[in-house]
Design a protein around this motif. Structure first.
Motif, short mmCIF file in Angstrom:
data_model
loop_
_atom_site.label_atom_id
_atom_site.label_comp_id
_atom_site.label_asym_id
_atom_site.label_seq_id
_atom_site.Cartn_x
_atom_site.Cartn_y
_atom_site.Cartn_z
N GLY A 280 0.81 -1.21 0.00
CA GLY A 280 0.00 0.00 0.00
C GLY A 280 0.84 1.26 0.00
O GLY A 280 0.54 2.23 -0.71
N LEU A 281 1.91 1.27 0.78
CA LEU A 281 2.80 2.44 0.82
C LEU A 281 3.45 2.67 -0.54
O LEU A 281 3.58 3.82 -0.99
N LYS A 282 3.85 1.60 -1.20
CA LYS A 282 4.46 1.74 -2.53
C LYS A 282 3.45 2.27 -3.54
O LYS A 282 3.79 3.10 -4.38
N GLU A 283 2.21 1.79 -3.45
CA GLU A 283 1.20 2.26 -4.40
C GLU A 283 0.92 3.74 -4.21
O GLU A 283 0.65 4.46 -5.18
N LEU A 284 1.00 4.22 -2.97
CA LEU A 284 0.77 5.64 -2.70
C LEU A 284 1.97 6.49 -3.08
O LEU A 284 1.86 7.72 -3.17
N ASP A 285 3.12 5.83 -3.26
CA ASP A 285 4.35 6.53 -3.63
C ASP A 285 4.67 7.64 -2.63
O ASP A 285 4.92 8.79 -2.99
N ILE A 286 4.64 7.28 -1.36
CA ILE A 286 4.96 8.25 -0.31
C ILE A 286 6.26 7.85 0.37
O ILE A 286 6.74 6.71 0.24
N SER A 287 6.81 8.76 1.11
CA SER A 287 8.09 8.55 1.78
C SER A 287 7.90 7.66 3.00
O SER A 287 7.03 7.91 3.84
N TYR A 288 8.73 6.63 3.11
CA TYR A 288 8.68 5.79 4.30
C TYR A 288 10.02 5.11 4.52
O TYR A 288 10.81 4.91 3.58
N ALA A 289 10.27 4.76 5.77
CA ALA A 289 11.46 4.00 6.15
C ALA A 289 11.01 2.69 6.77
O ALA A 289 10.04 2.66 7.55
N THR A 290 11.69 1.61 6.44
CA THR A 290 11.33 0.29 6.97
C THR A 290 12.00 0.06 8.32
O THR A 290 12.86 0.82 8.75
N GLU A 291 11.61 -1.02 8.96
CA GLU A 291 12.20 -1.40 10.24
C GLU A 291 13.71 -1.56 10.10
O GLU A 291 14.49 -1.10 10.95
N GLY A 292 14.15 -2.22 9.03
CA GLY A 292 15.58 -2.43 8.84
C GLY A 292 16.33 -1.12 8.67
O GLY A 292 17.42 -0.95 9.23
N GLU A 293 15.75 -0.20 7.93
CA GLU A 293 16.39 1.10 7.72
C GLU A 293 16.44 1.90 9.02
O GLU A 293 17.43 2.60 9.29
#
Length: 484
Positions: A280-293
């Motif tokens: 869903g986050l990818k489809e919205l093309d918004i900024s996000y950081a994952t747990e690993g990052e």
């Protein structure tokens, strides 16, 4: 004192066949009526008929009047549940939580994306553990064919229109024949064997099934039995007592089954939920950081969450649900015990600690994303029930200022899809929607019991998300099969 025994004793006096037949007739009338009926009460009669009918000799023939009397007794038994009575427990949310487990599950949204979600979670998304093989080895039917069977049954039961087809409560031979053509005869047989209750199975089920409520006084509030066994073999025919049962079965069967019978499933499923959120986050093309990052940034030992979105929204997924006993008895101490290692930990240890380390000034928001709707109310309701007491065992009250509880939201996976659709449709920022929900929940006249109800105003329930389209494409061929 709650006591189902007078009802049980009455059921013992009737023949199994007559009680089942008259109850099934009543349920069919209830479903076909324009009025609303508490059909879960009649489902309780069916459940008890398996165990207790015909125990007294000689048994007598049950009539419609007998069934209606039993329904009245079950209704009276429900009213004796002290937690269900807000005048006694002082908390109307408790009543709604119990109602949700008893009734709202039957009313869950069920549409094309339901099957797409199942396909993605259990068939397509993968981590370390092979869920497909685990399900196949235990059920003798693949997840893919199982979803196809569910989808086709749902289409047949709920989408066929008169005069071509009218569902009468029986899974007729025509449906079974077409399903055999779609997934094969052996798979169709395995599908119905898995989901069908027979009287000779009941003792083993009551003894071995995990997750079923053991207290008979609480059975009228327990929808879990029919989520596992939506079909009944009665009079040489397979019955679906009420089509609303499909809402629970199609939404949650695979999850419920694997959680009950596969100890390796829960950990694997948690990782799949994270991957699903990221779609869903990818489809919205918004900024996000994952747990690993986030771990790379703040250190491996630092408490983090699954996602940090737009630098101010913290998302932590929890593949949790209330077990049946707690859902039907949502006392504060039981909720605390059940959820302290998930919800309490997510808010007080993960979100608060990470927010304190973030470089911005806020405001910060938190989303605890669960697979199923917990039906506990909003964050303030949950705070008052158990989260406040349990959180203060981990942190000082001043620590919550960085991410106050009114900035915390509980969202289930289906509501997440609708939220993603809302953001995609409106172009709003995630924090904007959360702030609007927060403002609405701060006023008694606009407060909602659960997050998903706030999304109604955006008319985003017609979900059109790219990552959910894979299974929808199969609908065309299945719909054609119905037009034979």
């Amino acid at each position: 004192m709650d006591d189902f025994k007078p009802i049980r004793n009455k059921i013992r006096t009737f023949t199994y066949h007559s009680l089942m037949l008259e109850t099934l007739k009543v349920i069919r009338e209830q479903e076909n009526s324009s009025k609303s009926y508490a059909y879960w009460q009649a489902l309780t009669i069916l459940r008890w008929a398996y165990e207790f009918a015909e125990e007294n000799y000689p048994p007598k023939t049950a009539t419609r009047r007998d069934v209606l009397k039993l329904l009245k007794q079950i209704e009276e038994l429900e009213r004796l549940h002290s937690t269900f009575n807000p005048l006694k427990n002082g908390n109307v949310n408790k009543m709604f939580t119990i109602l949700a487990y008893q009734q709202f599950q039957f009313q869950e949204h069920l549409w094309m994306e339901t099957f797409s979600r199942q396909y993605l979670l259990f068939e397509k998304l993968k981590h370390k553990y092979d869920v497909r093989e685990a399900f196949l080895s235990r059920t003798s039917i693949s997840i893919r064919d199982f979803i196809k069977a569910q989808f086709f049954t749902w289409l047949w039961v709920t989408q066929a229109k008169p005069p071509v087809k009218v569902f009468n409560g029986i899974i007729d031979e025509e449906l079974i024949t077409v399903l055999k053509e779609i997934i094969g005869a052996d798979n169709a047989s395995n599908y119905y064997n898995l989901l069908t209750i027979t009287r000779d199975k009941i003792k083993d089920i009551v003894t071995a099934e995990k997750g079923l409520v053991r207290n008979y006084n609480l059975h009228p509030f327990d929808a879990s039995f029919y989520s596992r066994y939506p079909f009944i073999l009665f009079g040489s025919k397979i019955w679906l007592p009420h089509s609303a049962i499909l809402n629970i079965t199609c939404n949650h069967y695979i999850y419920n089954y694997l959680k009950a019978f596969d100890s390796s499933f829960t950990t694997e499923f948690g990782h799949r939920i994270e991957k699903y959120i990221e779609l869903g986050l990818k489809e919205l093309d918004i900024s996000y950081a994952t747990e690993g990052e986030l771990r790379n940034c703040y250190g491996r030992q630092h408490k983090v969450v699954d996602f940090l979105v737009d630098e101010n929204v913290l998302i932590e997924s929890k593949a949790i649900e209330l077990n049946a006993h707690v859902a039907i008895n949502p006392k504060d101490e039981l909720l605390a015990t059940s959820l302290k290692d998930s919800i309490v930990k997510a808010y007080s240890k993960q979100m608060i600690e990470l927010a304190k380390s973030l470089p911005g000034e806020g405001p910060y928001y938190g989303i605890i994303l669960t697979y199923k709707n917990l039906f506990l109310g909003n964050s303030q309701d949950i705070w008052e029930q158990f989260l406040k007491t349990e959180s203060h065992k981990n942190i000082d009250i001043s620590d919550t200022k960085i991410l106050p509880v009114e900035n915390l939201f509980f969202i289930d996976l289906q509501a997440w899809e609708h939220l993603v659709q809302t953001l995609k449709k409106t172009g709003m920022k995630l924090a904007e929607v959360l702030e609007k929900v927060k403002a609405a929940d701060s006023k008694p006249e606009t407060k909602k019991f659960s997050f998903d109800l706030h999304l109604d105003e955006y008319d985003s329930f017609n979900v059109k998300l790219e990552y959910l389209e894979s299974v929808k494409e199969e609908a065309t061929s299945l719909r054609k099969a119905m037009q034979r």
